[in-house]
Design a protein around this motif. Structure first.
Motif, PDB file in Angstrom:
ATOM      1  N   ALA A 353       0.836  -1.137   0.116  1.00 53.37           N
ATOM      2  CA  ALA A 353       0.028   0.070   0.144  1.00 53.37           C
ATOM      3  C   ALA A 353       1.154   1.529   0.377  1.00 53.37           C
ATOM      4  N   TYR A 354       2.075   1.348   0.738  1.00 55.98           N
ATOM      5  CA  TYR A 354       3.181   2.364   0.767  1.00 55.98           C
ATOM      6  C   TYR A 354       3.376   2.456  -0.504  1.00 55.98           C
ATOM      7  N   GLY A 355       3.953   1.669  -1.541  1.00 55.32           N
ATOM      8  CA  GLY A 355       4.481   1.613  -2.446  1.00 55.32           C
ATOM      9  C   GLY A 355       3.628   2.020  -3.325  1.00 55.32           C
ATOM     10  N   ALA A 356       2.276   1.732  -3.396  1.00 53.70           N
ATOM     11  CA  ALA A 356       0.727   2.126  -3.978  1.00 53.70           C
ATOM     12  C   ALA A 356       0.445   3.741  -3.817  1.00 53.70           C
ATOM     13  N   THR A 357       0.883   4.202  -2.773  1.00 58.93           N
ATOM     14  CA  THR A 357       0.157   5.590  -2.953  1.00 58.93           C
ATOM     15  C   THR A 357       1.492   6.241  -3.125  1.00 58.93           C
ATOM     16  N   LEU A 358       2.654   6.628  -3.717  1.00 61.63           N
ATOM     17  CA  LEU A 358       3.359   6.728  -4.051  1.00 61.63           C
ATOM     18  C   LEU A 358       4.011   7.087  -5.104  1.00 61.63           C
ATOM     19  N   GLN A 359       3.725   5.759  -5.714  1.00 67.24           N
ATOM     20  CA  GLN A 359       3.137   5.521  -7.173  1.00 67.24           C
ATOM     21  C   GLN A 359       2.742   6.248  -7.904  1.00 67.24           C
ATOM     22  N   SER A 360       1.283   6.123  -6.781  1.00 67.67           N
ATOM     23  CA  SER A 360      -0.094   7.339  -8.046  1.00 67.67           C
ATOM     24  C   SER A 360       0.522   8.257  -7.520  1.00 67.67           C
ATOM     25  N   SER A 361       0.972   9.316  -6.789  1.00 67.96           N
ATOM     26  CA  SER A 361       1.255  10.073  -6.772  1.00 67.96           C
ATOM     27  C   SER A 361       2.296  11.073  -7.743  1.00 67.96           C
ATOM     28  N   VAL A 362       3.421   9.514  -8.004  1.00 67.13           N
ATOM     29  CA  VAL A 362       4.687  10.400  -9.121  1.00 67.13           C
ATOM     30  C   VAL A 362       3.406  10.364 -10.649  1.00 67.13           C
ATOM     31  N   ALA A 363       2.199   9.559 -10.417  1.00 68.14           N
ATOM     32  CA  ALA A 363       1.379   8.764 -11.686  1.00 68.14           C
ATOM     33  C   ALA A 363       1.055  10.068 -11.940  1.00 68.14           C
ATOM     34  N   VAL A 364       0.233  10.793 -10.727  1.00 68.51           N
ATOM     35  CA  VAL A 364      -0.843  12.188 -10.312  1.00 68.51           C
ATOM     36  C   VAL A 364       0.197  13.622 -11.596  1.00 68.51           C
ATOM     37  N   GLY A 365       1.783  13.442 -11.163  1.00 66.51           N
ATOM     38  CA  GLY A 365       3.010  14.384 -11.125  1.00 66.51           C
ATOM     39  C   GLY A 365       2.862  14.427 -12.698  1.00 66.51           C
ATOM     40  N   PHE A 366       2.954  13.391 -13.017  1.00 68.40           N
ATOM     41  CA  PHE A 366       3.594  12.866 -14.512  1.00 68.40           C
ATOM     42  C   PHE A 366       2.676  13.285 -15.012  1.00 68.40           C
ATOM     43  N   ALA A 367       1.476  12.793 -15.181  1.00 65.66           N
ATOM     44  CA  ALA A 367      -0.126  13.766 -15.584  1.00 65.66           C
ATOM     45  C   ALA A 367      -0.412  14.880 -15.494  1.00 65.66           C
ATOM     46  N   LEU A 368      -0.065  15.304 -14.914  1.00 71.71           N
ATOM     47  CA  LEU A 368      -0.239  16.777 -14.396  1.00 71.71           C
ATOM     48  C   LEU A 368       1.034  18.157 -15.500  1.00 71.71           C
ATOM     49  N   ALA A 369       2.405  17.000 -15.545  1.00 70.91           N
ATOM     50  CA  ALA A 369       3.155  17.718 -15.768  1.00 70.91           C
ATOM     51  C   ALA A 369       3.371  18.378 -18.261  1.00 70.91           C
ATOM     52  N   GLY A 370       1.542  16.926 -17.908  1.00 76.21           N
ATOM     53  CA  GLY A 370       1.547  17.408 -19.478  1.00 76.21           C
ATOM     54  C   GLY A 370       1.497  17.974 -20.055  1.00 76.21           C
ATOM     55  N   LEU A 371       0.382  19.451 -19.003  1.00 73.32           N
ATOM     56  CA  LEU A 371      -0.683  20.304 -19.245  1.00 73.32           C
ATOM     57  C   LEU A 371       0.438  21.605 -18.812  1.00 73.32           C
ATOM     58  N   ALA A 372       1.654  21.492 -19.106  1.00 70.24           N
ATOM     59  CA  ALA A 372       1.879  22.523 -18.764  1.00 70.24           C
ATOM     60  C   ALA A 372       3.671  22.918 -19.988  1.00 70.24           C
ATOM     61  N   PRO A 373       2.753  23.825 -20.745  1.00 69.08           N
ATOM     62  CA  PRO A 373       3.824  24.038 -22.120  1.00 69.08           C
ATOM     63  C   PRO A 373       5.769  24.318 -21.892  1.00 69.08           C
ATOM     64  N   ALA A 374       5.790  23.281 -22.790  1.00 73.69           N
ATOM     65  CA  ALA A 374       7.332  23.590 -22.929  1.00 73.69           C
ATOM     66  C   ALA A 374       8.385  24.824 -22.337  1.00 73.69           C
ATOM     67  N   GLY A 375       7.463  25.516 -23.387  1.00 76.59           N
ATOM     68  CA  GLY A 375       8.663  27.116 -22.512  1.00 76.59           C
ATOM     69  C   GLY A 375       8.313  27.519 -21.678  1.00 76.59           C
ATOM     70  N   TRP A 376       7.647  26.977 -20.473  1.00 78.15           N
ATOM     71  CA  TRP A 376       7.196  27.853 -19.488  1.00 78.15           C
ATOM     72  C   TRP A 376       7.966  26.296 -18.499  1.00 78.15           C
ATOM     73  N   ALA A 377       8.783  26.151 -18.731  1.00 72.49           N
ATOM     74  CA  ALA A 377       8.902  24.664 -18.330  1.00 72.49           C
ATOM     75  C   ALA A 377      10.471  25.452 -16.701  1.00 72.49           C
TER      76      ALA A 377
END
Length: 425
Positions: A353-377
């Motif tokens: 459950a600990y591993g799943a919780t952290l990996q889910s947080s990572v996946a959420v971050g990866f998905a949110l990063a796709g909304l940011a334009p590359a020029g706004w890095a």
């Protein structure tokens, strides 16, 4: 053989085996990604490979936790390493198309999640004292992070000499070498006089408290106000810093020195990951682990803020070194906090459950990063780091307020043990 000698020998061999198998994990990840890019030429395939390696720890967390709790840890770890060895060897010869490459990463991701859960359950079983657990987790964290440095370098050398097939063949050898630790762990468990559950041939009838999978693990993982405050803080900071990780390659265009400086920053962060756990051997190691974990999360966020705000290479290098050290301190402290007060019969499910919780947080971050334009890095990194710093600071204040003063001779995990045992009964 005395238990002391066995303990030292087992510790050394287990750490070496962990380093070798971690190198193997990194070799597999990098080699399969390179092969996917070379054989298909499609970024979508490489992206699918990365997700395939991440998802099993989230989706199969309940199953993995039940397996680790139900059967002998040394048997589960040994079978897992054998399967990893066979899959890596098969991939070297047969994994060429997109489907096989993604499937290989999926299987290795699932087996890697099982191995990590086994290690989380083994440490508190072999080292009952919480202060010893902290030191052992620190050694393992440094070892694991050293593997993350060595692995990609090894892939580069092997691929240049014999292609990704040679890299994957060596990868299979790393898992075979790690098997050497399994008989020693078996003897060590016996020497510690810790009763092992029955083998796979004679599974036990599950007790009432042993039923359930990921749901049970999550309910125990989030038991108690201090633990909820710490985990809530970490999930927010992990998601926000995962956004940063995606944006960093685009930020390289703005760094003085370009790609060369970017590589140096990554290497410096990795050095911090290796040396960070050693700071826990001083006064910091005597602090409540929940407080240390969320305080380290705030420092990680601050490190990213400084890196993006001041485009001066020495300042950026210092920020990355401190951020990497805080990153590993957070991992060690949180892992120790989660597992030290966990009843033995549910450690696998709590670890999964600990591993799943952290990996889910990572996946959420990866998905949110796709909304940011590359020029706004740069601005995205500043925002992600600021969120992590603010969340970590507030979490630090909250967990400190929830840390009750312990009586002389007691440790912080005693109240949580009682809560967990009541929930599991």
């Amino acid at each position: 053989m005395t238990s002391a000698r066995l303990s030292r020998g087992a510790t050394l061999l287990t750490v070496v085996a962990l380093l070798i198998s971690t190198v193997g994990d990194e070799v597999a990840l990098v080699a399969l990604a390179l092969r996917g890019a070379d054989r298909t030429g499609l970024t979508s395939v490489v992206s699918a490979q990365m997700l395939a390696g991440l998802l099993p720890g989230i989706v199969l967390g309940g199953v993995i936790g039940r397996i680790v709790d139900r059967f002998r840890l040394d048997v589960v770890l040994g079978v897992t390493l054998v399967l990893e060895c066979l899959i890596a060897a098969s991939a070297a010869a047969f994994a060429d198309g997109a489907v096989l490459l993604i499937a290989t990463m999926l299987f290795l991701g699932a087996l890697g999640a099982v191995a990590q859960t086994c290690v989380m359950a083994l440490v508190p079983r072999l080292f009952p004292a919480s202060d010893v657990q902290l030191r052992v987790n620190g050694v393992m964290e440094s070892t694991r992070n050293a593997g993350y440095i060595v692995g990609p370098l090894l892939v580069g050398l092997l691929t240049a000499q014999g292609g990704t097939g040679l890299a994957l063949a060596v990868d299979a050898g790393t898992f075979a070498f790690a098997l050497l630790a399994v008989p020693v762990i078996t003897q060590w468990l016996a020497a510690r006089a810790v009763p092992l559950p029955p083998t796979v041939d004679t599974p036990p009838a599950p007790a009432e408290g042993a039923k359930g999978g990921l749901r049970v693990g999550l309910s125990l993982l989030w038991t108690g106000p201090q633990r909820r405050a710490a985990l809530a803080t970490i999930t927010v900071t992990v998601a926000s810093t995962s956004v940063v990780n995606v944006l960093m390659p685009f930020f390289a265009r703005e760094i003085p020195g370009g790609a060369a400086s970017y590589g140096t920053l990554l290497a410096t962060w990795s050095v911090g990951l290796v040396v960070g756990p050693f700071v826990l051997r001083g006064r910091l190691g005597k602090q409540p682990t929940a407080v240390v974990a969320v305080g380290a999360a705030a420092i990680i966020g601050l490190g990213y803020v400084v890196t993006a705000a001041f485009l001066v290479l020495p300042v950026m290098l210092a920020a990355c070194l401190c951020g990497g050290m805080a990153n590993s301190v957070q991992n060690v402290a949180l892992r120790t906090h989660v597992m030290a007060d966990c009843p033995q019969d549910v450690r696998g499910r709590v670890g999964a459950a600990y591993g799943a919780t952290l990996q889910s947080s990572v996946a959420v971050g990866f998905a949110l990063a796709g909304l940011a334009p590359a020029g706004w890095a740069r601005w995205g990194i500043l925002a992600g780091g600021a969120v992590a710093f603010l969340a970590g600071s507030l979490g630090w204040l909250r967990t400190r307020a929830l840390t009750a003063p312990a009586p002389a001779g007691a440790n912080e995990s005693v109240p949580a043990v009682r809560v967990s045992e009541e929930r599991a009964s």
